[in-house]
Scaffold this motif. Structure first.
Motif, PDB file in Angstrom:
ATOM      1  N   LYS A  25      -9.747  16.368  -9.127  1.00  0.00           N
ATOM      2  CA  LYS A  25      -8.732  16.344  -8.071  1.00  0.00           C
ATOM      3  C   LYS A  25      -8.906  15.114  -7.180  1.00  0.00           C
ATOM      4  O   LYS A  25      -7.925  14.442  -6.830  1.00  0.00           O
ATOM      5  CB  LYS A  25      -8.832  17.615  -7.235  1.00  0.00           C
ATOM      6  N   THR A  26     -10.159  14.818  -6.828  1.00  0.00           N
ATOM      7  CA  THR A  26     -10.423  13.662  -5.968  1.00  0.00           C
ATOM      8  C   THR A  26     -10.084  12.363  -6.685  1.00  0.00           C
ATOM      9  O   THR A  26      -9.501  11.449  -6.095  1.00  0.00           O
ATOM     10  CB  THR A  26     -11.899  13.653  -5.531  1.00  0.00           C
ATOM     11  N   TRP A  27     -10.443  12.277  -7.963  1.00  0.00           N
ATOM     12  CA  TRP A  27     -10.136  11.071  -8.739  1.00  0.00           C
ATOM     13  C   TRP A  27      -8.624  10.836  -8.790  1.00  0.00           C
ATOM     14  O   TRP A  27      -8.149   9.711  -8.616  1.00  0.00           O
ATOM     15  CB  TRP A  27     -10.710  11.202 -10.149  1.00  0.00           C
ATOM     16  N   LYS A  28      -7.853  11.900  -8.996  1.00  0.00           N
ATOM     17  CA  LYS A  28      -6.399  11.753  -9.090  1.00  0.00           C
ATOM     18  C   LYS A  28      -5.765  11.385  -7.752  1.00  0.00           C
ATOM     19  O   LYS A  28      -4.643  10.894  -7.698  1.00  0.00           O
ATOM     20  CB  LYS A  28      -5.782  13.035  -9.644  1.00  0.00           C
ATOM     21  N   SER A  29      -6.489  11.628  -6.646  1.00  0.00           N
ATOM     22  CA  SER A  29      -5.970  11.220  -5.334  1.00  0.00           C
ATOM     23  C   SER A  29      -6.188   9.731  -5.083  1.00  0.00           C
ATOM     24  O   SER A  29      -5.574   9.157  -4.180  1.00  0.00           O
ATOM     25  CB  SER A  29      -6.642  12.033  -4.223  1.00  0.00           C
ATOM     26  N   HIS A  30      -7.061   9.117  -5.875  1.00  0.00           N
ATOM     27  CA  HIS A  30      -7.297   7.681  -5.762  1.00  0.00           C
ATOM     28  C   HIS A  30      -6.272   6.931  -6.592  1.00  0.00           C
ATOM     29  O   HIS A  30      -5.871   7.383  -7.664  1.00  0.00           O
ATOM     30  CB  HIS A  30      -8.708   7.338  -6.236  1.00  0.00           C
ATOM     31  N   LYS A  31      -5.842   5.802  -6.099  1.00  0.00           N
ATOM     32  CA  LYS A  31      -4.805   5.019  -6.766  1.00  0.00           C
ATOM     33  C   LYS A  31      -5.326   3.607  -7.038  1.00  0.00           C
ATOM     34  O   LYS A  31      -5.104   2.700  -6.241  1.00  0.00           O
ATOM     35  CB  LYS A  31      -3.535   4.982  -5.906  1.00  0.00           C
ATOM     36  N   PRO A  32      -6.027   3.439  -8.155  1.00  0.00           N
ATOM     37  CA  PRO A  32      -6.608   2.130  -8.478  1.00  0.00           C
ATOM     38  C   PRO A  32      -5.579   1.197  -9.101  1.00  0.00           C
ATOM     39  O   PRO A  32      -4.490   1.618  -9.519  1.00  0.00           O
ATOM     40  CB  PRO A  32      -7.698   2.495  -9.488  1.00  0.00           C
ATOM     41  N   GLY A  33      -5.939  -0.066  -9.182  1.00  0.00           N
ATOM     42  CA  GLY A  33      -5.047  -1.061  -9.791  1.00  0.00           C
ATOM     43  C   GLY A  33      -5.270  -1.219 -11.276  1.00  0.00           C
ATOM     44  O   GLY A  33      -4.553  -1.984 -11.923  1.00  0.00           O
ATOM     45  N   PHE A  34      -6.257  -0.490 -11.834  1.00  0.00           N
ATOM     46  CA  PHE A  34      -6.563  -0.594 -13.252  1.00  0.00           C
ATOM     47  C   PHE A  34      -6.964   0.761 -13.804  1.00  0.00           C
ATOM     48  O   PHE A  34      -7.302   1.678 -13.059  1.00  0.00           O
ATOM     49  CB  PHE A  34      -7.706  -1.603 -13.480  1.00  0.00           C
TER      50      PHE A  34
ATOM     51  N   ASN B 255      -4.720   2.344  -3.201  1.00  0.00           N
ATOM     52  CA  ASN B 255      -5.433   2.693  -1.962  1.00  0.00           C
ATOM     53  C   ASN B 255      -6.932   2.412  -2.087  1.00  0.00           C
ATOM     54  O   ASN B 255      -7.765   3.138  -1.551  1.00  0.00           O
ATOM     55  CB  ASN B 255      -5.185   4.154  -1.574  1.00  0.00           C
ATOM     56  N   ASP B 256      -7.237   1.372  -2.805  1.00  0.00           N
ATOM     57  CA  ASP B 256      -8.626   0.963  -3.001  1.00  0.00           C
ATOM     58  C   ASP B 256      -9.229   0.513  -1.671  1.00  0.00           C
ATOM     59  O   ASP B 256      -8.742  -0.428  -1.056  1.00  0.00           O
ATOM     60  CB  ASP B 256      -8.658  -0.190  -4.015  1.00  0.00           C
ATOM     61  N   PRO B 257     -10.303   1.154  -1.201  1.00  0.00           N
ATOM     62  CA  PRO B 257     -10.898   0.761   0.087  1.00  0.00           C
ATOM     63  C   PRO B 257     -11.438  -0.663   0.087  1.00  0.00           C
ATOM     64  O   PRO B 257     -11.500  -1.304   1.138  1.00  0.00           O
ATOM     65  CB  PRO B 257     -12.014   1.781   0.302  1.00  0.00           C
ATOM     66  N   PHE B 258     -11.807  -1.147  -1.073  1.00  0.00           N
ATOM     67  CA  PHE B 258     -12.310  -2.526  -1.169  1.00  0.00           C
ATOM     68  C   PHE B 258     -11.201  -3.531  -0.889  1.00  0.00           C
ATOM     69  O   PHE B 258     -11.444  -4.647  -0.443  1.00  0.00           O
ATOM     70  CB  PHE B 258     -12.900  -2.740  -2.561  1.00  0.00           C
ATOM     71  N   ASP B 259      -9.951  -3.118  -1.139  1.00  0.00           N
ATOM     72  CA  ASP B 259      -8.814  -3.992  -0.857  1.00  0.00           C
ATOM     73  C   ASP B 259      -8.545  -4.127   0.630  1.00  0.00           C
ATOM     74  O   ASP B 259      -7.775  -4.989   1.049  1.00  0.00           O
ATOM     75  CB  ASP B 259      -7.549  -3.467  -1.550  1.00  0.00           C
TER      76      ASP B 259
ATOM     77  N   ASP C   4     -22.120   6.431   1.670  1.00  0.00           N
ATOM     78  CA  ASP C   4     -20.860   6.684   2.372  1.00  0.00           C
ATOM     79  C   ASP C   4     -19.783   7.118   1.382  1.00  0.00           C
ATOM     80  O   ASP C   4     -19.503   6.435   0.395  1.00  0.00           O
ATOM     81  CB  ASP C   4     -20.420   5.408   3.107  1.00  0.00           C
ATOM     82  N   GLU C   5     -19.148   8.258   1.649  1.00  0.00           N
ATOM     83  CA  GLU C   5     -18.151   8.827   0.732  1.00  0.00           C
ATOM     84  C   GLU C   5     -16.869   8.007   0.641  1.00  0.00           C
ATOM     85  O   GLU C   5     -16.061   8.232  -0.264  1.00  0.00           O
ATOM     86  CB  GLU C   5     -17.798  10.249   1.153  1.00  0.00           C
ATOM     87  N   ARG C   6     -16.676   7.058   1.534  1.00  0.00           N
ATOM     88  CA  ARG C   6     -15.450   6.259   1.478  1.00  0.00           C
ATOM     89  C   ARG C   6     -15.439   5.286   0.305  1.00  0.00           C
ATOM     90  O   ARG C   6     -14.377   4.797  -0.085  1.00  0.00           O
ATOM     91  CB  ARG C   6     -15.270   5.486   2.784  1.00  0.00           C
ATOM     92  N   THR C   7     -16.603   4.988  -0.251  1.00  0.00           N
ATOM     93  CA  THR C   7     -16.641   4.038  -1.356  1.00  0.00           C
ATOM     94  C   THR C   7     -16.253   4.706  -2.674  1.00  0.00           C
ATOM     95  O   THR C   7     -16.364   5.926  -2.829  1.00  0.00           O
ATOM     96  CB  THR C   7     -18.040   3.430  -1.509  1.00  0.00           C
ATOM     97  N   TRP C   8     -15.793   3.887  -3.618  1.00  0.00           N
ATOM     98  CA  TRP C   8     -15.554   4.345  -4.980  1.00  0.00           C
ATOM     99  C   TRP C   8     -16.758   3.979  -5.835  1.00  0.00           C
ATOM    100  O   TRP C   8     -17.462   3.009  -5.553  1.00  0.00           O
ATOM    101  CB  TRP C   8     -14.310   3.677  -5.565  1.00  0.00           C
ATOM    102  N   ILE C   9     -16.972   4.736  -6.887  1.00  0.00           N
ATOM    103  CA  ILE C   9     -18.075   4.434  -7.793  1.00  0.00           C
ATOM    104  C   ILE C   9     -17.810   3.155  -8.576  1.00  0.00           C
ATOM    105  O   ILE C   9     -18.704   2.351  -8.815  1.00  0.00           O
ATOM    106  CB  ILE C   9     -18.347   5.623  -8.733  1.00  0.00           C
ATOM    107  N   ASP C  10     -16.535   2.980  -8.994  1.00  0.00           N
ATOM    108  CA  ASP C  10     -16.217   1.804  -9.802  1.00  0.00           C
ATOM    109  C   ASP C  10     -14.799   1.340  -9.523  1.00  0.00           C
ATOM    110  O   ASP C  10     -14.130   1.830  -8.601  1.00  0.00           O
ATOM    111  CB  ASP C  10     -16.443   2.087 -11.293  1.00  0.00           C
ATOM    112  N   ASN C  11     -14.319   0.410 -10.332  1.00  0.00           N
ATOM    113  CA  ASN C  11     -13.037  -0.242 -10.081  1.00  0.00           C
ATOM    114  C   ASN C  11     -11.830   0.638 -10.363  1.00  0.00           C
ATOM    115  O   ASN C  11     -10.720   0.304  -9.958  1.00  0.00           O
ATOM    116  CB  ASN C  11     -12.946  -1.519 -10.930  1.00  0.00           C
TER     117      ASN C  11
END
Length: 306
Positions: free
Chosen positions: A113-122, A133-137, A216-223
Motif C-alpha cells: 500500500k505504501t509503495w503504491k502511494s509513492h509516484k516515482p519517475g521510473f 512525489n519523489d522526496p529527493f526531487d 528517517d521514514e521520509r526517504t525512499w529505499i531506491d529510485n
C-alpha cells in the motif's frame, strides 16, 4: 540557459545517455551524446576523467592485485564495471522494478500500500516525471540506503581509530560509522536521521559488517519508491577481496514493510582508484530545482491536464 538539472530522476535520464548526473557542468568526454536519438557509440572509447578533468587510465588487463590489507577499507572507490553500473535507475540492482516475477519484493500489505502511494519517475509504477512525489526531487537528502542504491558513483573511505567515514560523490555527503565497540544509542531512537545511526565491526581481517537503524521514514529505499518504516535495519557487508577490489552486499530488513529480508546489492564490486582521483560534485540546488519546474515541470503538468 540552465546548465544542470537537479531532479534526480530527470538527471537519471541524462546519466543513461549520459551526463554524469546531478549538477555537473560538463559531461564525461568524449562520449556519450545526451541525445537518446543519437547513434550508438562505442563505450570502450569513452575516456574516464575525474572531477579535476584528469584522465584516469584503465588498469592493465593482466594486472595482478596485491593481497588486501588487514582491517583497511580506506581509499577512493568506484564501481568496478564503470560508473554506469551504480546508476540503478530501475531500483536496487538485484531487484529492479521491471515486472519480472523473480524481482517482485516480499511486501507486507502495508508495504505494498505504501509503495503504491509513492509516484516515482521510473519502474513499473512510474508516472510522468513532472507528476512524481519523489522526496529527493525536492532536495531532501537522499538518505541511506538509497545513497548506495541510486547513483552509487565514486566514494572515499577514511578511517580513524574509532570511526570509518564514507564520503559520497552523490549528494556530496558523508556517513560516520562507529567502530569502537559501542551499541546503538537507544532502541527507541527519538531523533531519526537521514543516514541513520551506524555501528560496524570487523568480522575477519578483510570483512567489515555495518548495521544501521534510526532512519528517517521520509526517504525512499531506491529510485522506484520502495518504502521503509521506522523499523528498517540496513546491513552492509564490505569485503575487500584484494588490494584493488572491494565487494558490497546490502541487506534490507523491515518487518513492517517486507515479510522477509532481501539483498538489494549482492557482492557489488568496487575498484580502488588512484590516490589523486578527485570526486565530482553532485548537489541538489533549490534554485535550479525552481528553474527546472519553471521551464519543464509546470508546462508538462499543464499539457497533461488538457
Amino acid at each position: 540557459m540552465l546548465s544542470r538539472f537537479v531532479v534526480p530522476t530527470m538527471v537519471l535520464v541524462a546519466s543513461m545517455f549520459s551526463f554524469p548526473a546531478r549538477a555537473q557542468n560538463t559531461s564525461r568526454t568524449p562520449f556519450p551524446a545526451p541525445d537518446p536519438g543519437a547513434p550508438p557509440v562505442d563505450r570502450s572509447l569513452e575516456k574516464h576523467i575525474d572531477g579535476w578533468y584528469k584522465e584516469v587510465p584503465a588498469p592493465p588487463k593482466d594486472q595482478k592485485a596485491a593481497p588486501a590489507p588487514r582491517h583497511d577499507l580506506s581509499g577512493i572507490w568506484e564501481p568496478a564495471a564503470g560508473w554506469r553500473d551504480g546508476v540503478q535507475f530501475l531500483g536496487a540492482k538485484e531487484y529492479p522494478s521491471d515486472g519480472k516475477p523473480e524481482h517482485q519484493l516480499p511486501f507486507t500489505p502495508l508495504g505494498e500500500k505504501t509503495w503504491k502511494s509513492h509516484k516515482p519517475g521510473f519502474g513499473t509504477t512510474e508516472v510522468p516525471i513532472a507528476l512524481n512525489n519523489d522526496p529527493f526531487d525536492m532536495c531532501d537528502p537522499i538518505g541511506l540506503p538509497r545513497i548506495e542504491l541510486f547513483n552509487l558513483r565514486a566514494m572515499q573511505i577514511l578511517q580513524t581509530e574509532k570511526q570509518v567515514m564514507v564520503f559520497y560523490q552523490n549528494d556530496r555527503t558523508f556517513r560516520s560509522i562507529w567502530a569502537d565497540g559501542r551499541d546503538f544509542p537507544n532502541k527507541n531512537i527519538l531523533e531519526p536521521r537521514w543516514y541513520g545511526y551506524s555501528i560496524g565491526k570487523w568480522q575477519d581481517d578483510t570483512t567489515f559488517v555495518v548495521e544501521t537503524i534510526g532512519l528517517d521514514e521520509r526517504t525512499w529505499i531506491d529510485n522506484v519508491g520502495r518504502p521503509h518504516s521506522d523499523e528498517l535495519k540496513v546491513t552492509e557487508t564490505w569485503h575487500r577481496v584484494d588490494h584493488d577490489i572491494m565487494e558490497l552486499t546490502l541487506t534490507i530488513t523491515d518487518p513492517k514493510m517486507y515479510t522477509k529480508p532481501w539483498n538489494a546489492l549482492n557482492k557489488f564490486r568496487m575498484r580502488l582508484q588512484p590516490a589523486d582521483f578527485d570526486l565530482r560534485e553532485m548537489l541538489c540546488s533549490p534554485s535550479e530545482q525552481a528553474e527546472y519546474d519553471k521551464l519543464v515541470s509546470k508546462p508538462t503538468i499543464a499539457t497533461h491536464k488538457k
